[in-house]
Design an enzyme around this catalytic site. Structure first.
Site, PDB file in Angstrom:
ATOM      1  N   ARG A 179      12.185 -34.260 109.756  1.00 30.08           N
ATOM      2  CA  ARG A 179      13.558 -34.586 110.164  1.00 30.08           C
ATOM      3  C   ARG A 179      14.442 -33.350 110.153  1.00 30.08           C
ATOM      4  O   ARG A 179      15.432 -33.274 110.873  1.00 30.08           O
ATOM      5  CB  ARG A 179      14.103 -35.705 109.267  1.00 30.08           C
ATOM      6  CG  ARG A 179      14.136 -35.353 107.810  1.00 30.08           C
ATOM      7  CD  ARG A 179      14.235 -36.587 106.910  1.00 30.08           C
ATOM      8  NE  ARG A 179      12.948 -37.227 106.680  1.00 30.08           N
ATOM      9  CZ  ARG A 179      12.774 -38.329 105.959  1.00 30.08           C
ATOM     10  NH1 ARG A 179      13.816 -38.911 105.385  1.00 30.08           N
ATOM     11  NH2 ARG A 179      11.574 -38.840 105.790  1.00 30.08           N
TER      12      ARG A 179
ATOM     13  N   LYS B  33       1.972 -31.975  98.553  1.00 29.74           N
ATOM     14  CA  LYS B  33       1.195 -33.189  98.760  1.00 29.74           C
ATOM     15  C   LYS B  33      -0.053 -33.183  97.871  1.00 29.74           C
ATOM     16  O   LYS B  33      -0.546 -32.116  97.521  1.00 29.74           O
ATOM     17  CB  LYS B  33       0.728 -33.250 100.228  1.00 29.74           C
ATOM     18  CG  LYS B  33       1.819 -33.549 101.222  1.00 29.74           C
ATOM     19  CD  LYS B  33       1.264 -33.706 102.617  1.00 29.74           C
ATOM     20  CE  LYS B  33       2.353 -34.023 103.615  1.00 29.74           C
ATOM     21  NZ  LYS B  33       2.953 -35.360 103.435  1.00 29.74           N
TER      22      LYS B  33
HETATM   23  N1  BES Z   1       4.011 -35.423 108.068  1.00 28.09           N
HETATM   24  C1  BES Z   1       4.435 -36.301 107.046  1.00 28.09           C
HETATM   25  C2  BES Z   1       4.282 -37.767 107.440  1.00 28.09           C
HETATM   26  C3  BES Z   1       2.888 -38.321 107.413  1.00 28.09           C
HETATM   27  C4  BES Z   1       2.297 -38.671 106.229  1.00 28.09           C
HETATM   28  C5  BES Z   1       2.224 -38.540 108.590  1.00 28.09           C
HETATM   29  C6  BES Z   1       1.019 -39.216 106.231  1.00 28.09           C
HETATM   30  C7  BES Z   1       0.965 -39.109 108.593  1.00 28.09           C
HETATM   31  C8  BES Z   1       0.365 -39.433 107.416  1.00 28.09           C
HETATM   32  C9  BES Z   1       5.916 -36.076 106.728  1.00 28.09           C
HETATM   33  O1  BES Z   1       6.351 -34.779 106.842  1.00 28.09           O
HETATM   34  C10 BES Z   1       6.088 -36.467 105.304  1.00 28.09           C
HETATM   35  O2  BES Z   1       5.527 -35.821 104.468  1.00 28.09           O
HETATM   36  N2  BES Z   1       6.869 -37.518 105.053  1.00 28.09           N
HETATM   37  C11 BES Z   1       7.080 -38.001 103.748  1.00 28.09           C
HETATM   38  C12 BES Z   1       8.527 -38.375 103.619  1.00 28.09           C
HETATM   39  C13 BES Z   1       8.946 -38.676 102.211  1.00 28.09           C
HETATM   40  C14 BES Z   1       8.945 -37.417 101.391  1.00 28.09           C
HETATM   41  C15 BES Z   1      10.324 -39.285 102.247  1.00 28.09           C
HETATM   42  C16 BES Z   1       6.173 -39.203 103.518  1.00 28.09           C
HETATM   43  O3  BES Z   1       5.994 -39.979 104.454  1.00 28.09           O
HETATM   44  O4  BES Z   1       5.614 -39.308 102.444  1.00 28.09           O
HETATM   45 MN    MN Z   2       6.031 -33.655 105.067  1.00 28.97          MN
END
Ligand code: BES
Ligand code: MN
Ligand code: ZN
Length: 481
Positions: free
Chosen positions: A337, A263
């Site tokens: 997931r 990230k």
């Molecule tokens: N924990 C995150 C989701 C999230 C992001 C929650 C920002 C709250 C704020 C999750 O694990 C994630 O990183 N999801 C990705 C999925 C993507 C790679 C398809 C996302 O939402 O960017």
């Molecule tokens: Mn994630």
């Protein structure tokens, strides 16, 4: 914090000895024959007080009252939202540092939703996180007395609200703790603490047992971290063994760096909240331990870190889930997931009446619904409607999203049964479509709480959502049969 409900009229509430008396004044306020209600009537008439929620008038030691501070607070027509607004203003108007004992009084018969909102709002407005402060200054308000003439009528709602607060605050506490104070091991210990209550038991599995179960997807996420994973199985047994349980599955990523699909740095600290689903399950069990409803509930928490050591899972790796389905991990940041799918398969063994997973799953859900409503997905209309209604009733709202099969198209891949990500479009839905593949054996719902589980900015902190929704849903289930 200690809550008490007293069957007192407005006039007698004024005799209560306390640091602060908050008087909730409805728009159709009718003065009775006592001095204080005369005062309120005058203030309304002269325009010094308005009955709109958010408007307050503060007094210091008025002779007619036994409280040090008095806040008259408009509450409009007294629905849950207005009561919440009124109490947030009123609490904001208090010198909270010297306020230990608060009395809240309804200057009219109290509605159930108003009493509930009152308890939850006072708790919310006074919660303070202290765990990692060197000189903790906790909440000063210790005792809250709620006065209503019709106390007997609203006592069930009151008790439920007090138990909800206990659950919400435990959920906040664990979600707020930084990842180095809330490792998978520590989170599992928090769950184990709950098993001290009668009717609750807790079993914690480690990497070996999880490997033996064949949870290849969960293991793949955990393998990039030096912290060992935990799989928590909480059980609340309030009814006969023959009664099918509701299973709750909480995403417990104690820190989500994204893994190799790392990230960006800004706000990455907020990924300590990525175990808010797990925290809500722990909080819910706290509420159950107090309310003791005649139902059975199972709480499953797959918990680990999503980190990046030398053995971290790589984009393109294919893993085999407990269900036997193979998954191509195209993006290691779509880890929620992966831990959930194995927990959902594990849920089958309980022959559940329903399975509800709770997860900070997608940034896309934040884009879709913001911080107001959680995303609700379900393959079962009855379950979806009940969860939606529980959200409305508890002011912990959600909104149903679609699950059309066409949304699953993007999850197709040449190298496994399914990919863990589709394109950017409809990201909250495609994530739910991925999970749905593991839920064929039971009625299922998924709550995406990415936007609602915590607040950012200066108010940064966990909200304890959706504990209130879940308590409401389960209590309704328990009284339905
Ligand atoms: N924990 C995150 C989701 C999230 C992001 C929650 C920002 C709250 C704020 C999750 O694990 C994630 O990183 N999801 C990705 C999925 C993507 C790679 C398809 C996302 O939402 O960017
Ligand atoms: Mn994630
Ligand atoms: Zn995550």
């Amino acid at each position: 914090m200690n809550f008490e409900l007293k069957p007192l009229s407005f006039a007698s509430a004024c005799n209560e000895k306390c640091d602060a008396l908050i008087v909730l004044v409805p728009q159709d306020f009718k003065a009775t024959r006592d001095d204080v209600s005369e005062l309120v009537a005058q203030a309304l008439k002269s325009g010094h007080l308005e009955s709109k929620p958010g408007k307050i008038l503060a007094l210091y030691r008025p002779v007619q009252v036994n409280a040090v501070q008095v806040i008259l607070a408009g509450m409009g027509d007294g629905d849950a939202r207005q009561v919440r607004t009124a109490l947030f203003s009123a609490m904001g108007g208090l010198k909270t540092r010297v306020t230990k004992k608060v009395t809240v009084c309804f200057a009219c018969p109290a509605r159930e939703e108003a009493v509930r909102a009152c308890v939850i709002a006072v708790a919310d407005a006074t919660y303070v996180y202290t765990h990692t402060k060197s000189k903790p200054q906790g909440r000063t308000v210790q005792k809250v007395t709620v006065c209503a003439t019709n106390a007997a009528e609203v006592s069930v709602s009151f008790d439920r609200a007090v138990a909800t607060v206990a659950g919400v605050e435990l959920a906040k506490e664990w979600a707020n703790r930084p990842a180095n104070y809330a490792t998978p091991t520590l989170l599992a210990q928090a769950a184990q603490e709950l098993a001290k209550s009668p009717k609750i038991s807790c079993e914690v599995l480690g990497p070996k047992e999880v490997a033996k179960l064949g949870m290849g997807a969960f293991l793949a996420v955990a393998q990039g971290s030096d912290q060992p994973l935990r799989f928590v199985v909480l059980r609340y047994s309030g009814a006969a063994k023959t009664r099918a349980p509701t299973v709750l599955v909480g995403k417990g990523i104690t820190f989500d760096s994204g893994g190799i699909s790392i990230k960006p740095a800004p706000e990455m600290d907020e990924m300590k909240f990525d175990m808010s689903g797990a925290a809500s399950v722990i909080g819910l069990f706290k509420s159950l331990s107090i309310l003791k409803p005649a139902i059975n509930v199972v709480g499953l928490i797959p918990t680990c870190e999503n980190l990046i050591n030398g053995s971290a899972v790589k984009p393109g790796d294919v893993v085999t889930s407990m269900s036997g389905q193979t998954i191509e991990i195209l993006n290691t940041d779509a880890e929620g997931r992966l831990v959930l799918c194995d927990a959902l398969t594990y849920a089958e063994r309980f022959k559940p009446a329903a399975v509800i997973d709770i997860a900070t799953l997608t940034g896309a859900c934040v884009v879709a619904l913001g911080a107001v409503r959680s995303g609700l997905f379900s393959t079962n209309d009855e379950l979806a409607n009940a969860l939606f209604a529980a959200g409305q009733a508890s002011q912990d709202v959600c909104w149903r999203m679609p699950l059309d099969e066409d949304y699953a198209d993007g999850l197709k891949t040449n190298f496994a049964d399914v990919a863990n990500v589709a394109g950017r479009a409809g990201g909250a839905i495609t994530a739910a479509k991925f999970l749905q593949r593991f839920t064929e054996k039971f009625p299922w719902a998924h709550l995406d709480i990415a936007g609602t589980a915590w607040k950012g900015g200066t108010a940064k902190g966990a909200t304890g959502r959706p504990v209130a929704l879940l308590v409401e849903y389960l209590m309704t289930q328990s009284s339905a049969k």
